[in-house]
Design a protein around this motif. Structure first.
Motif, short mmCIF file in Angstrom:
data_model
loop_
_atom_site.label_atom_id
_atom_site.label_comp_id
_atom_site.label_asym_id
_atom_site.label_seq_id
_atom_site.Cartn_x
_atom_site.Cartn_y
_atom_site.Cartn_z
N LEU A 14 -7.17 15.95 7.49
CA LEU A 14 -7.53 14.75 8.25
C LEU A 14 -9.05 14.61 8.32
N ALA A 15 -9.73 15.69 8.64
CA ALA A 15 -11.19 15.66 8.76
C ALA A 15 -11.86 15.28 7.44
N LYS A 19 -13.91 11.82 6.76
CA LYS A 19 -15.30 11.93 6.30
C LYS A 19 -15.52 11.09 5.04
N MET A 20 -14.49 11.01 4.22
CA MET A 20 -14.59 10.24 2.97
C MET A 20 -14.30 8.75 3.19
N GLY A 21 -13.89 8.38 4.40
CA GLY A 21 -13.60 6.97 4.70
C GLY A 21 -12.32 6.47 4.07
N LEU A 22 -11.34 7.36 3.90
CA LEU A 22 -10.08 6.99 3.27
C LEU A 22 -8.96 6.88 4.30
N THR A 23 -7.95 6.12 3.97
CA THR A 23 -6.75 6.05 4.81
C THR A 23 -5.73 7.05 4.29
N GLN A 24 -4.70 7.29 5.09
CA GLN A 24 -3.63 8.16 4.62
C GLN A 24 -2.98 7.56 3.38
N MET A 30 -3.49 8.36 -4.31
CA MET A 30 -4.27 9.14 -5.28
C MET A 30 -3.57 10.44 -5.65
N ALA A 31 -2.80 11.01 -4.69
CA ALA A 31 -2.12 12.28 -4.94
C ALA A 31 -0.71 12.08 -5.47
N LEU A 33 1.87 10.76 -3.79
CA LEU A 33 2.84 11.07 -2.74
C LEU A 33 3.20 9.80 -1.98
N SER A 34 4.30 9.86 -1.27
CA SER A 34 4.63 8.72 -0.41
C SER A 34 3.72 8.77 0.83
N ASP A 35 3.50 7.61 1.43
CA ASP A 35 2.67 7.55 2.64
C ASP A 35 3.25 8.47 3.72
N ARG A 36 4.57 8.44 3.84
CA ARG A 36 5.26 9.23 4.88
C ARG A 36 5.04 10.74 4.66
N THR A 37 5.16 11.17 3.41
CA THR A 37 4.98 12.59 3.10
C THR A 37 3.58 13.03 3.45
N TYR A 38 2.58 12.23 3.03
CA TYR A 38 1.21 12.62 3.34
C TYR A 38 0.95 12.63 4.84
#
Length: 108
Positions: A14-15, A19-24, A30-31, A33-38
């Motif tokens: 999370l940190a 810090k990178m200004g990204l959302t879940q 990018m990885a 994965l599903s939003d829920r999994t992340y």
């Protein structure tokens, strides 16, 4: 020291993400994965497979060490002091380093 607590690992992710200004959703996409999994990973409610860890680390441009290890308090304090020292004026930095050098010489 190795970290095995999934909640701590999630907080570290999370940190980094914040810090990178990204959302879940950004990291999840990018990885691959599903939003829920992340979201569950950041909450620390699921265990990750090695492949998942590597995908997330690649997406965040970090190494697994950054989420699976904790620096000692001494290392953190040292890094904090180095950071503060780097923001000082050259004369202030010179004075601080001279004081540190005198102290270290007194230990010998």
């Amino acid at each position: 020291m190795l970290v095995f607590d999934m909640r701590t690992i999630g907080n570290k992710l999370l940190a980094v993400r914040k810090k990178m200004g990204l959302t879940q959703a950004d990291v999840a996409e990018m990885a691959g994965l599903s939003d829920r999994t992340y979201a569950d990973i950041e909450r620390g409610t699921v265990n990750m497979r090695t492949e998942t860890v590597l995908k997330i680390c690649e997406a965040l441009h970090i190494t697994p060490d950054e989420i699976f290890t904790e620096k000692s308090t001494v290392e953190c304090k040292q890094n904090e002091l180095f950071e503060r020292l780097s923001m000082c004026q050259p004369k202030e930095r010179e004075t601080a380093l001279s004081i540190l050098e005198i102290y270290l010489q007194s230990l010998i």
